[in-house]
Design a protein around this motif. Sequence first.
Motif, short mmCIF file in Angstrom:
data_model
loop_
_atom_site.label_atom_id
_atom_site.label_comp_id
_atom_site.label_asym_id
_atom_site.label_seq_id
_atom_site.Cartn_x
_atom_site.Cartn_y
_atom_site.Cartn_z
N THR A 224 0.82 -1.20 0.08
CA THR A 224 -0.10 0.16 0.05
C THR A 224 0.92 1.23 -0.16
OG1 THR A 224 -0.18 -0.08 2.42
CG2 THR A 224 -1.81 -1.13 1.00
N ALA A 225 2.05 1.23 0.46
CA ALA A 225 2.83 2.48 0.43
C ALA A 225 3.33 2.93 -0.76
CB ALA A 225 4.24 2.16 1.43
N GLY B 175 0.48 4.71 -5.17
CA GLY B 175 0.55 5.84 -6.18
C GLY B 175 1.59 5.65 -7.21
N PHE B 176 2.83 4.92 -6.74
CA PHE B 176 3.66 4.96 -7.56
C PHE B 176 3.34 3.78 -8.61
CE2 PHE B 176 7.57 2.58 -9.13
CZ PHE B 176 8.46 3.73 -9.22
N GLY B 177 2.64 2.71 -8.23
CA GLY B 177 2.30 1.71 -9.10
C GLY B 177 1.20 2.35 -10.28
N VAL B 178 0.30 3.37 -9.68
CA VAL B 178 -0.52 3.79 -10.68
C VAL B 178 0.14 4.58 -11.77
CG1 VAL B 178 -2.48 5.52 -10.95
CG2 VAL B 178 -2.39 3.96 -9.12
N LEU C 273 4.44 12.84 -15.67
CA LEU C 273 4.40 11.52 -15.03
C LEU C 273 5.40 10.93 -14.28
CD1 LEU C 273 2.14 9.72 -17.60
CD2 LEU C 273 1.35 10.56 -15.58
N ALA C 274 6.66 11.03 -15.13
CA ALA C 274 7.88 10.70 -14.59
C ALA C 274 8.42 11.20 -13.41
CB ALA C 274 9.07 10.51 -15.67
N LYS C 275 8.29 12.62 -13.39
CA LYS C 275 8.26 13.56 -12.07
C LYS C 275 7.52 13.06 -11.05
CE LYS C 275 10.96 17.23 -14.36
NZ LYS C 275 11.29 16.14 -15.62
N SER C 276 6.24 13.03 -11.33
CA SER C 276 5.17 12.37 -10.33
C SER C 276 5.81 11.26 -9.58
CB SER C 276 3.77 12.51 -10.88
OG SER C 276 3.34 13.87 -11.32
N ALA C 277 6.16 10.32 -10.38
CA ALA C 277 6.65 9.06 -9.77
C ALA C 277 7.79 9.05 -8.95
CB ALA C 277 6.88 8.04 -10.94
N LYS C 278 8.63 10.13 -9.19
CA LYS C 278 9.84 10.25 -8.23
C LYS C 278 9.37 10.78 -6.92
CE LYS C 278 13.66 12.37 -9.98
NZ LYS C 278 14.46 13.48 -10.68
N ILE C 279 8.13 11.50 -7.04
CA ILE C 279 7.54 12.32 -5.61
C ILE C 279 7.08 10.95 -4.80
CG2 ILE C 279 5.99 13.51 -4.76
CD1 ILE C 279 6.27 15.53 -7.02
N GLU C 280 6.24 10.28 -5.56
CA GLU C 280 5.56 9.04 -5.05
C GLU C 280 6.65 7.96 -4.30
OE1 GLU C 280 2.40 8.21 -4.25
OE2 GLU C 280 1.76 10.21 -4.89
N ALA C 281 7.68 7.89 -5.10
CA ALA C 281 8.75 7.25 -4.75
C ALA C 281 9.06 7.22 -3.20
CB ALA C 281 10.04 7.05 -5.58
N ALA C 282 9.26 8.59 -2.88
CA ALA C 282 9.65 9.05 -1.40
C ALA C 282 8.69 8.16 -0.31
CB ALA C 282 9.62 10.29 -1.38
N TYR C 283 7.49 7.77 -0.79
CA TYR C 283 6.61 7.32 0.20
C TYR C 283 6.73 5.70 0.19
CZ TYR C 283 4.61 11.78 0.09
OH TYR C 283 4.58 13.27 0.18
N GLY C 284 7.78 5.27 -0.40
CA GLY C 284 7.65 3.54 -0.51
C GLY C 284 8.24 3.14 0.73
N GLN C 285 8.42 3.78 1.73
CA GLN C 285 9.12 3.21 3.04
C GLN C 285 10.51 2.56 2.78
OE1 GLN C 285 5.99 0.89 4.90
NE2 GLN C 285 4.65 2.74 5.13
N SER C 286 10.36 1.16 2.94
CA SER C 286 11.87 0.56 2.78
C SER C 286 12.10 0.05 1.37
CB SER C 286 11.85 -0.92 3.45
OG SER C 286 10.65 -1.89 2.92
N PHE C 287 11.22 0.50 0.35
CA PHE C 287 11.41 0.38 -0.90
C PHE C 287 11.66 1.70 -1.73
CE2 PHE C 287 9.11 -3.64 -0.16
CZ PHE C 287 9.44 -4.45 -1.00
N ALA C 288 11.48 2.50 -0.77
CA ALA C 288 11.85 3.95 -1.42
C ALA C 288 13.04 4.41 -2.32
CB ALA C 288 11.97 5.05 -0.28
#
Length: 209
Positions: free
Chosen positions: A56-57, A60-63, A161-176
């Motif tokens: 779930t973390a 957004g990155f998956g979308v 989209l690519a830049k938004s993915a960079k932002i979402e990546a920060a919320y990926g916890q241990s996968f960030a």
Amino acid sequence: MSAALLPAVAAKPSGAAADLLRIVTINEQIKRVVGVSFKINIMALNAIFLAKRAGTAALGFGVLSNELRVFSRDLRNCMEALTGLIHDCVNEVSISLRNGRQDRLLAEVGQAGAAAALLGRVLQQRAAERDGHVRRLAALRRQLKRALDDAFQMVELGGVLAKSAKIEAAYGQSFAPSLAQVSGEFDGIVEEIRGSLEALRRSPFFAAH
């Protein structure tokens, strides 16, 4: 029509040879963009898989990764349409080059004999046909430029989209860190495509037309 006037009918410069070289250059760039779009598709599939692992973390990155996959597909379709226009341009320019060579030969023959008047009429008819090819090439040139502009706008969206993915990546916890690396690669590739299309839009093929 006198024999002396025949070369004037046949010698109208078209710059067709230069246009052909420019078209070939554009086509090679388009092929490279198609290759890079396939790379984005593969990366997006890997990113979607990684996002699922992150849970779930990384929703957004998956979308966004899925949207980038759709972007890569749409970009390939756009490039295929551009390739079709390129082939049409090559056909028109090739006809112009061939007809130009034939017209010069006819003009040389006309200078040497009594058939100058007849050849003059033939060359006038061929000149009208040549003008038709010039008009068709001009129309294709405009279509190609518009299609490149549309592709550029599509890539601008891909960049968002690519830049938004960079932002979402920060919320990926241990996968960030892993997500950040993938999103950074997305951003770099989209910027590469953007640069290629920007260069194509400035091609001399579109100058003064």
